[in-house]
Each structure stands twice: as C-alpha cells, then as structure tokens.
Design a protein around this motif. Structure first.
Motif, PDB file in Angstrom:
ATOM      1  N   ASP A 108      -2.595   4.060  -1.984  1.00 11.94           N
ATOM      2  CA  ASP A 108      -2.940   5.483  -2.031  1.00 11.94           C
ATOM      3  C   ASP A 108      -3.213   5.913  -0.593  1.00 11.94           C
ATOM      4  O   ASP A 108      -4.272   5.614  -0.037  1.00 11.94           O
ATOM      5  N   CYS A 109      -2.263   6.659   0.042  1.00  7.93           N
ATOM      6  CA  CYS A 109      -2.330   6.966   1.467  1.00  7.93           C
ATOM      7  C   CYS A 109      -2.466   8.472   1.698  1.00  7.93           C
ATOM      8  O   CYS A 109      -1.921   9.295   0.938  1.00  7.93           O
ATOM      9  N   TYR A 110      -3.164   8.860   2.815  1.00 11.00           N
ATOM     10  CA  TYR A 110      -3.425  10.251   3.177  1.00 11.00           C
ATOM     11  C   TYR A 110      -3.139  10.430   4.667  1.00 11.00           C
ATOM     12  O   TYR A 110      -3.252   9.495   5.462  1.00 11.00           O
ATOM     13  N   ASN A 111      -2.822  11.715   4.983  1.00 11.82           N
ATOM     14  CA  ASN A 111      -2.666  12.022   6.406  1.00 11.82           C
ATOM     15  C   ASN A 111      -4.002  12.429   7.002  1.00 11.82           C
ATOM     16  O   ASN A 111      -5.031  12.415   6.317  1.00 11.82           O
ATOM     17  N   ALA A 112      -3.994  12.841   8.281  1.00 16.13           N
ATOM     18  CA  ALA A 112      -5.247  13.157   8.968  1.00 16.13           C
ATOM     19  C   ALA A 112      -5.948  14.380   8.375  1.00 16.13           C
ATOM     20  O   ALA A 112      -7.164  14.546   8.517  1.00 16.13           O
ATOM     21  N   ASN A 211      -7.642   3.637   9.214  1.00 15.87           N
ATOM     22  CA  ASN A 211      -7.368   3.197   7.840  1.00 15.87           C
ATOM     23  C   ASN A 211      -7.023   4.409   6.979  1.00 15.87           C
ATOM     24  O   ASN A 211      -7.896   5.009   6.349  1.00 15.87           O
ATOM     25  N   PRO A 212      -5.760   4.782   6.902  1.00 17.51           N
ATOM     26  CA  PRO A 212      -5.366   5.957   6.112  1.00 17.51           C
ATOM     27  C   PRO A 212      -5.069   5.643   4.651  1.00 17.51           C
ATOM     28  O   PRO A 212      -4.760   6.548   3.888  1.00 17.51           O
ATOM     29  N   ALA A 232      -4.288  -1.063   8.564  1.00 22.51           N
ATOM     30  CA  ALA A 232      -3.349  -0.116   9.168  1.00 22.51           C
ATOM     31  C   ALA A 232      -2.181   0.150   8.237  1.00 22.51           C
ATOM     32  O   ALA A 232      -1.892  -0.620   7.306  1.00 22.51           O
ATOM     33  N   VAL A 233      -1.494   1.262   8.488  1.00 22.64           N
ATOM     34  CA  VAL A 233      -0.305   1.593   7.704  1.00 22.64           C
ATOM     35  C   VAL A 233       0.791   0.565   7.982  1.00 22.64           C
ATOM     36  O   VAL A 233       1.083   0.259   9.131  1.00 22.64           O
ATOM     37  N   GLY A 234       1.379   0.038   6.932  1.00 20.21           N
ATOM     38  CA  GLY A 234       2.442  -0.950   7.096  1.00 20.21           C
ATOM     39  C   GLY A 234       1.952  -2.326   7.463  1.00 20.21           C
ATOM     40  O   GLY A 234       2.751  -3.229   7.687  1.00 20.21           O
ATOM     41  N   GLY A 235       0.652  -2.531   7.507  1.00 25.13           N
ATOM     42  CA  GLY A 235       0.133  -3.837   7.898  1.00 25.13           C
ATOM     43  C   GLY A 235       0.024  -4.809   6.751  1.00 25.13           C
ATOM     44  O   GLY A 235      -0.338  -5.964   6.947  1.00 25.13           O
ATOM     45  N   ILE A 236       0.314  -4.355   5.535  1.00 24.55           N
ATOM     46  CA  ILE A 236       0.137  -5.212   4.363  1.00 24.55           C
ATOM     47  C   ILE A 236       1.482  -5.449   3.700  1.00 24.55           C
ATOM     48  O   ILE A 236       2.370  -4.569   3.718  1.00 24.55           O
ATOM     49  N   PRO A 237       1.739  -6.624   3.121  1.00 21.20           N
ATOM     50  CA  PRO A 237       3.033  -6.892   2.478  1.00 21.20           C
ATOM     51  C   PRO A 237       3.284  -5.973   1.285  1.00 21.20           C
ATOM     52  O   PRO A 237       2.366  -5.484   0.638  1.00 21.20           O
TER      53      PRO A 237
END
Length: 754
Positions: A108-112, A211-212, A232-237
């Motif tokens: 579940d990701c959000y922008n600034a 951490n977005p 971080a974004v893209g830091g997880i498989p």
C-alpha cells in the motif's frame, strides 16, 4: 629402504593380523534417498524442481487432483511447476509433508501528498493443504503501517493483524522485527487459504521521504532477514517463499487404504487436531526412500556406515536391521552397548606366542636380506664406478709397463683407502678442483690422497693418461704416484706426501727463498723436464709446467706434479692438438698459434717459472693494465731498456750476484722466445743452470767470456731477435711480422682449473 622402516612396517602388519579387522558381509548399499522419487515412467522433474510422488504432472502420475502439478514450459524457460488447484508457483516438494511455494507481497504505497499510488491484495485458495504454522511468520514492514492476514480454520473465518511504527529511519535496526519498522506474528495451525491486506494510519505523510509504502506477507522464517533497505520503494522482493503442509486424506482407515508402499507404514501426526484428519507415510526403521511408492523404501545397509551400527568386530546386514558377532577366537555379543567381545584365554596365549615368534623370524629374515641386498648393491656400485673410471683400461696399460718401471702404481680398494685416511679424518687441502687428505700406509709411510669434487667423464682419458705417464717416471724430483682407487664415484689418487707446499706459495706468499735456493729449485726442475724430454724411451711433454705444479718437501727439494695434460711424443716428432691445454700466462704462444705441441712448449712454460723465481712476480700481473699483465712481456721490455735490476726481486739482489742473475735472466729470455727454434732445449737449460749453481755454491760470480763487457750488446741481440717494445708496451714479433702474443693469449689460452 632403511632397516628401521622395514621393521616398523612388519610390526604393523603382524599386529593387524593378530588383532583382525572390522569387516562386513553385507551387499551393496543403497543411497539414503532414491534419485527417482516419481512413479515409474513418469516425469520426475519440471525445470529445476524434482517432482516426487504423490505429486505428478500427468494422469497416472499423481495420487489425486490435489497433487496435480502443472509444468508451464510455454511462458518460462526453463519450465516452472505450479500447483494446479491454486496456481501457486512450486519451488520444492518434500515427501515429509512440506511444499515450498512463492506468494506475492501485499503493498500500500502513497506519494508525498498522501495520495495512494499503488496497492494490491494477494491471496491464495487452498482446499486440502494448509499454511505451516511452524515454518512461517506473518510480517508487516513500514513506519506508518498495519496489515491483516485472513483465512479459514475449519469452517470458521480467521483474521489477525500486526502494526509497525517509527518516526525516524535512525530507529530502525537491522535484523530486528519487534514493531519498529518491522512487525511479525505467528500463523495459527491448520490455516486454509491466505489473504493479506496492507494499510497505513496516515498515508505515510510524515515518513514518505524514507518509507512511502506498507508491505505485508507470509514468509518462510528461515528464508527471511529484515534489513532497513526494505522500507524504500522497490527495496523488497515481489514474492516471498511460503511453506505449505500437505497430508493424505481418506475416508478409509490408513492401513486399509493401502496408500503406503512396501516396508512403509502410516504415520498419524502426533499433534493432530480437528482441523486435520490426514496422515503421512514413512519408511519403516532400517529402510529409506519414498514411502508412497509401492517399492519406494529400500533397505539401509548399516554395516557400511560405522555410525549406524554398534558392532565391535563383525557386522552382518539383514533386511531392515543388522546383527553383530565376534571374530574367531573371541566370544560375546559383539555390541558396543552390550558385552562386546573378549578373547579366549587359550587363544590369547597362542596368538601372543605366534606373533612373538613370527616377529622375531621376520626381523631376522629382513635384517639378513637387507644386509645381503646392501652388500650386493654396494659391490655392484663399486664395479660400476671401477668400469666408469676406466679401471679395465688402466689395468691393461699398467700391464704393458711390466719390466719398464721398477714399481708400478697399485690399485687400492675403497676399504683400503678408508683405512689409509682413517675414514677421511685429516683434510689438508681444499681447492676449487678437489680435496686432499693425509693418510698413512700400513708401513707408516705418509701419503696424500687426492679426491676431485666433481666427476668429468670427458676428462677420463686425461686421468688414465696421468696414471700411465707418472707410472713410468722414477725420479727424485717427480711426485711419486703410489696408486689409485677407482671403486668410488670420484677416482682417488694416492701420492707420496710432500709437506712444504708449492713453489707458487713459497714465492708469492711466504717469499723467504734465498737466491741460491731459488737457483737450485730451477736447476732441479729443469733436470726433471730434461729427463722427460730426452732420457726415457718415449719422451713426455708435461704441457702444464707452472709454479703451482712444483711441490717442495721439507728440504725445499722440488717435485714436479700433475701430469693430467701430459703427452707421450716419439723422438723428433711433434703433436698436433685440436685443443690447447695449459694455464694462462704459461702457455707457449707458438703452440697457441699453430696448435703444434713440441718439447719447446715446456721450455717456454719453464722460462715463465724461472721469471717468477727471478722477479717474485706472478705470471699474470693483476696490478697492471690489461695489455701489460704478461710477466714475460714486461720482463723482456725491462731487459731491452736495461732495467733488469728494477724488475728483479730485491730480496735476492746483492752486489755479489748481480752479474750471475743477469746471466740467468738472459737464459730465461731465450726460453720465452716466441719462436720455438730459438729456444734452448731443456737439457741445455738444465746444464746451464747447474753450472751457474756450481759457481754460486763455490762463491765465484764471474760471467762467461765477454758477458760483462758486452752485456748490453748481447741483451740487445736477444731482444731484437724475438721481441720489440713499442710505447712502453712489450709485444712479441715473429719473422712473418705482427704476431701479437698478448692478443693471442686473450683469445686462445685458458686455465684448465688445475
């Protein structure tokens, strides 16, 4: 082989025979797990994953629809297996009841600005299999995060959650998953189906810089290690491994269903609950393999692996187990955890006696064989060295001298040489060419034993030649060769002992020889060379006359030595040589130019020795420029310019013998003439020196007729005949003109190392 090593080997062998060894009577061992776990004639792999029954990829190869595997080779290279019922990627199948799969990560990701930009809700549906509670954990990652995991426990819906908070990236610890940046909880037993939902409390507004997103997933805890980079974004498989539990379910009793194969049995889970009504198959004790195949369990050969049995002596494999027994002469159950094996008393005595006798006999036999072998090997080696060193040839040559020499050289044995030298105890000389030991014959006569450091087979002819030549000479002023030994790797020469060093050492190191003594040494040396040239049946040319080859005894009597380069030359004949031998500074320049060896070559070399006696200088003057290093050239130049007294040794010059020394100097000048025909013979030289010696001994110092009055004229005559000085540098001149002996010496002369 050393005797101690042989004895040790024999002792070990005898002990092994006495004690016996651990052995097995079983057949070949089967591997711990069969390589082919699938049904016969069924594919056993899909890409990198092994497919084991009850799973299979086509009809007839799996137990039921729950165990059907789809091998997708259309979209994946290499192919990948998927659990057909749930479309989950399979990475490993284990027949102990585990299935390793891959499941997507919920996010579940959000922008600034706090707007949602990416989210998903991954889930899997399981009809018979369950999510393993012992292998997996539910994990939530984020600093403004919470998540839920949902499923079914039996007919009841299950839901659990976990939250993770942090205000700063600095609070996050690598490997720590206790609620700060990472949170984890256990999975309940028997969870069927899996749905993961990730959420955020404040849309990550306060932590969006580092951490977005919120991430949530179920994962095999052995394959997961939290790192702060996951925030971080893209830091997880995209996917994580998950472990599922599978079991066989049937309405029949396990044994009646006959799902398990031969030598296998049903295994009801010990922690079975109402959520599980299935069972597993396992191979019986002493068997291994795939228990779901009809013949998948094979006997384990415990006797081939010491860690699998408790036998002390002999292990016998039987289906599913093993038995132990003792060797012959022992009694007991043969087990480590039992009574073991003990030797019968009578057997102990018999074996001990047999071992003792065998050991003694073996040692005596081996010692005797080793002695015989060593002795024979040494004899063979001595015979080899004897032939290699020219023993047969020398015997033939010495036999030809019967009646021609009053005493022939003796051929010593190796044992005799060791006795003579007291096993080489007293070394009296050590030079570049070899070693010299002092010894005593059985009659107490002192001798010198010469031993070269290296063996040069190319000079073996010279060695034999030296023995033959010296054997023909019976002269007081020649070092007497008493014999040789050819049974060693390096030939040994036995000479009479001459204990006052060499003429070279007396002139250039000690310098205490009087004028009369020097003249006497020169006269007696000339007498020896005259004898060699004209008084024996076949004349001998020494070819290496130099002060280092003239030894002196305690009375300063000279003794010529080293006949290794000598040549036997018929009367009035010359010897054509392909290789010039001699020592730089002493070599006849005419011999260097023409390669024709005559008795006048020795005259030239003797002339240089005579110059050493007169001047006290070496044949090559190391303190002079290269073009002025020849003593012969410097002497003749000094003679021509009437500077004779300047070059003579001041220790032998006095008012009473100056004129006598001039006459001897004139003789030396004639000896070193470039043209051999202008040199006197050694007989003439010996007579002249003996006459000079007689006059000096009687105190008469007059010269020959008109020598004193015409000395300068005669000196000029001699030097003009064969020598000229240019710009202070002496050079020899021949009638053909221009022959520069110094240049020839540089190009052709060499020191043979004696």
């Amino acid at each position: 082989m050393p005797i101690r090593l042989i004895m040790l080997v024999v002792l070990v062998l005898l002990l092994l025979l006495a004690m016996g060894c651990r052995c097995s009577t079983s057949g070949a061992r089967t591997t711990a797990a069969a390589h082919a776990q699938a049904k016969p004639d069924c594919p056993n792999r899909c890409g990198d994953v092994e497919i084991s029954y009850p799973f299979g990829t086509r009809p007839g190869c799996f137990l039921n629809e729950e165990f059907l595997i789809t091998c997708n080779d259309t979209h994946f290279k290499p192919p990948k297996p998927f659990l057909t019922k749930s479309s989950i990627e399979v990475v490993n199948i284990s027949i102990d009841g585990h299935l390793n799969v891959l499941q997507y990560t919920a996010k579940d990701c959000y922008n600034a600005k706090g707007y949602s930009v990416d989210s998903n809700l991954p889930s899997i549906t399981l009809s018979k299999f369950t999510v393993s509670n012992t292998e997996n954990r539910f994990v939530v990652i984020g600093c403004d995060s919470y998540a839920y995991v949902r499923g079914y426990l039996g007919e009841n819906r299950y839901r659990a959650g976990c939250m993770s908070l942090c205000d700063s990236f600095d609070f996050v610890t690598n490997g720590s998953c206790i609620g700060t940046g990472c949170c984890q909880i256990e999975i309940p037993r028997g969870l069927k189906g899996l749905e993961v939902e990730a959420s955020s409390f404040n849309n990550h507004e306060n932590v969006s810089s580092f951490n977005p997103c919120t991430y949530a997933f179920v994962v095999d805890e052995s394959q997961f290690h939290f790192t702060p980079s996951y925030l971080a974004v893209g830091g997880i498989p995209e996917k994580f491994p998950v472990v599922l539990d599978w079991e066989i379910t049937t309405i029949e009793i396990c044994e009646e269903a006959k799902i398990c194969g031969l030598n296998a049995s049903c295994d009801k889970p010990k922690d079975n609950t109402t959520t599980s009504s299935g069972y597993h198959c396992k191979c019986n004790k002493g068997y291994e393999g795939n228990p779901y195949l009809s013949d998948g369990c094979h006997d384990v050969n415990e006797c081939e692996d010491p860690s699998l049995n408790n036998c002390t002596h002999i292990c016998d494999n039987i289906p599913g187990s093993y038995t132990c027994r003792c060797r012959k002469g022992f009694r007991g159950d043969g087990r480590k955890d039992g009574g073991g094996c003990t030797r019968n008393q009578y057997t102990v005595i018999k074996v001990a006696l047999g071992v003792g006798i065998s050991f003694v006999v073996a040692i005596m036999s081996i010692s005797w064989l080793h002695f015989l072998w060593t002795r024979r090997r040494h004899m063979k080696l001595k015979e080899k060295f004897f032939e290699q060193n020219g023993g047969s040839i020398l015997q033939q040559e010495l036999s030809k001298l019967q009646g021609r020499s009053s005493e022939k050289a003796k051929i010593f044995t190796e044992e005799e040489i060791k006795t003579v030298t007291n096993n080489y105890a007293d070394m009296i000389g050590c030079g570049g060419s070899g070693l010299v030991y002092k010894g005593f014959l059985s009659n107490k006569t002192p001798v010198a034993v010469k031993k070269s450091k290296i063996v040069d087979q190319t000079k073996m002819d010279e060695f034999i030649n030296e023995l033959v030549v010296v054997s023909q000479i019976n002269r007081r002023n020649v070092v007497r060769l008493l014999g040789c030994c050819l049974e060693t790797q390096v030939p040994l020469l036995v000479y009479e002992f001459v204990g006052n060093g060499t003429l070279f050492e007396q002139i250039h190191k000690k310098g205490n020889l009087s004028c009369e003594r020097r003249l006497r040494i020169a006269a007696e040396t000339a007498g020896v060379l005259s004898y060699l040239h004209s008084e024996i049946n076949v004349p001998i040319i020494h070819r290496d006359v130099k002060s280092a080859n003239i030894l002196l005894d305690e009375n300063y009597t000279p003794k010529v030595s080293d006949f290794g380069a000598s040549k036997l030359v018929p009367t009035d004949a010359t010897q054509n040589c392909t290789v010039v031998q001699g020592t730089l500074g002493y070599v006849d320049p005419e011999y260097l130019q023409t390669f024709m060896l005559t008795d006048k070559s020795d005259v030239y070399s003797f002339g240089v020795v005579l110059l050493e006696l007169l001047t006290g200088k070496m044949a090559l003057l190391s303190d002079k420029p290269e073009e002025e290093r020849s003593l012969a050239m410097n002497f003749l130049c000094s003679l021509k310019h009437n500077r004779l007294l300047e070059i003579l040794d001041h220790r032998i010059v006095n008012d009473g013998n100056k004129q006598q020394l001039k006459v001897v100097a004139e003789l030396a000048a004639r000896c070193i003439s470039v043209r051999g025909e202008e040199r006197p013979t050694m007989k003439e030289v010996a007579l002249e020196l003996q006459g000079r010696l007689s006059l000096m001994s009687n105190g008469q110092y007059y010269l020959r007729d008109n020598v004193e009055s015409n000395g300068a004229q005669e000196t000029d005559y001699f030097t003009s005949t064969f020598y000229e000085c240019r710009d202070g540098i002496g050079s020899h001149t021949t009638p053909t003109g221009g022959y520069d002996s110094m240049q020839q010496l540089k190009l052709m002369a060499f020191d043979d190392g004696r």
